[in-house]
Scaffold this active site. Sequence first.
Site, PDB file in Angstrom:
ATOM      1  N   SER A 133     -45.072 -16.046  57.579  1.00  0.00           N
ATOM      2  CA  SER A 133     -43.863 -15.831  58.357  1.00  0.00           C
ATOM      3  C   SER A 133     -42.632 -16.391  57.644  1.00  0.00           C
ATOM      4  O   SER A 133     -42.410 -16.131  56.466  1.00  0.00           O
ATOM      5  CB  SER A 133     -44.052 -16.435  59.754  1.00  0.00           C
ATOM      6  OG  SER A 133     -43.061 -15.998  60.634  1.00  0.00           O
ATOM      7  N   ASP A 142     -49.341  -6.715  63.027  1.00  0.00           N
ATOM      8  CA  ASP A 142     -48.157  -7.564  63.162  1.00  0.00           C
ATOM      9  C   ASP A 142     -46.946  -6.698  63.489  1.00  0.00           C
ATOM     10  O   ASP A 142     -46.736  -5.651  62.876  1.00  0.00           O
ATOM     11  CB  ASP A 142     -47.926  -8.315  61.854  1.00  0.00           C
ATOM     12  CG  ASP A 142     -46.817  -9.349  61.954  1.00  0.00           C
ATOM     13  OD1 ASP A 142     -46.347  -9.612  63.080  1.00  0.00           O
ATOM     14  OD2 ASP A 142     -46.434  -9.894  60.909  1.00  0.00           O
ATOM     15  N   HIS A 151     -50.035 -11.236  62.899  1.00  0.00           N
ATOM     16  CA  HIS A 151     -49.156 -12.104  62.124  1.00  0.00           C
ATOM     17  C   HIS A 151     -49.923 -13.281  61.518  1.00  0.00           C
ATOM     18  O   HIS A 151     -49.649 -13.686  60.389  1.00  0.00           O
ATOM     19  CB  HIS A 151     -48.055 -12.619  63.054  1.00  0.00           C
ATOM     20  CG  HIS A 151     -46.886 -13.231  62.367  1.00  0.00           C
ATOM     21  ND1 HIS A 151     -46.050 -12.517  61.537  1.00  0.00           N
ATOM     22  CD2 HIS A 151     -46.381 -14.501  62.402  1.00  0.00           C
ATOM     23  CE1 HIS A 151     -45.087 -13.307  61.082  1.00  0.00           C
ATOM     24  NE2 HIS A 151     -45.272 -14.514  61.592  1.00  0.00           N
TER      25      HIS A 151
END
Length: 439
Positions: A157, A358, A418
């Site tokens: 991220s 994601d 994610h």
Amino acid sequence: MEHLKIATGLLLFIAIAPGCPGPVPATESWGYVDVREGAHMFWWLYHATDATRSYKGLPLVMWLQGGPGGSSCGFGNFEEIGPLDRDLGPRKTTWVNAANLLFVDNPVGTGYSYTDTEDALTKDVAMIAADMIVLLQSFFDSKAEFQSTPFYIFSESYGGKMAAAIALELTKAIKKGAVKCNFAGVALGDSWISPMDSVITWGPYLYSTSLLDDYGLAEVTKAAEAVQRAVDQGLFQKATELWSITESVVEQNTNGVNFYNILTADPDERANQTAGAGYLDALKRRHIQPLHRQSLSQLMNGPIRKKLGVIPHNVTWGGQAGEVFTSMEGDFMKPVVDIVDQLLAAGVNVTVYNGQLDLIVDTMGQELWVKKLKWAGLPSFTQLRWTPLEDPTSPDQTSAFFKVYNNFSFYWILKAGHMIPSDQGAMALKMLRMVTQQE
């Protein structure tokens, strides 16, 4: 200014190594580095536990969490790749089976890291990178046995945005002789490298997966275009605010889709969609609170804090996370594609990996910024066909695809959101071994 405090210990029964009949003990160490006046960064090292090789024969991997404000020592460690899960049970797919693991609560103010004043919090990735170089310099000076070990930075991220900047500064520091380490590459997982390429593809991605109708697609597209205009005008703080509004438009049109995995329900998110008075409250709710669930917070502020024995009495794990996010507000929507280009041009091994499910950093957006690279090898990379990878636990099922050309590789991880190691632990471990040249 550079002050290193180290505590060491032995943690038993933490990993099941391949071919090993039972649990394997692993040594750990942890401590603080004062990276600036009033800025204290916490790190936690696990030695690898492969039963057939010494930890000295395996790579060193530093893991950086996202947010900014998410704790690597907490979430990355106990929810994703560390030797123990949140219930303190052994994780079969822990990365200590293939590498020495260094978790760092970065930037300062994250997790157990802390600052004496809010003024000492970081404002951009350049400041974050400068702090990390101080930490790495102290770490490798104190852990000289790792100076020749292949060192990789893996990230997730916003951690990928930080990792790219850190990797570039690290290459410079190594050339100057300021840091003694064998830097072998950086891996950018579901990374916030080019925010707009993610935001403008949210609508098409959700539409293609039947999570938006034509009306919803039009509304999400309109909101995303407003973010784009702010970025084009250099109004990055305004862009962050409009980005939060775009997320709200997505939530309203998808009945609260989970930004981290579109096929997974998030009851906490659904229940709190109207919580918070401003856009920063909404952003913290969506992107900081999921990394600080109550059960994880109780673990980190309870038995783990007691075990470590070095956390100051006035420091609460995650206590400054919201302030970290707020302090980085103006830097949040800025792209770092140019930094990735500089890494590739310098010969640094760069890996991009992304989860199929994601949304917040969808794969469509990742592919868009990759195609914008000025890297000389891009035309050849683009012409390659990808190679399928079988699921390590179900050999007849495809679990991922990958392409590699020179010093750049891309992994498409199927059935993962994610947090890839949480969703596809065995595949994530296999990818680690491939990237670190163990397979």
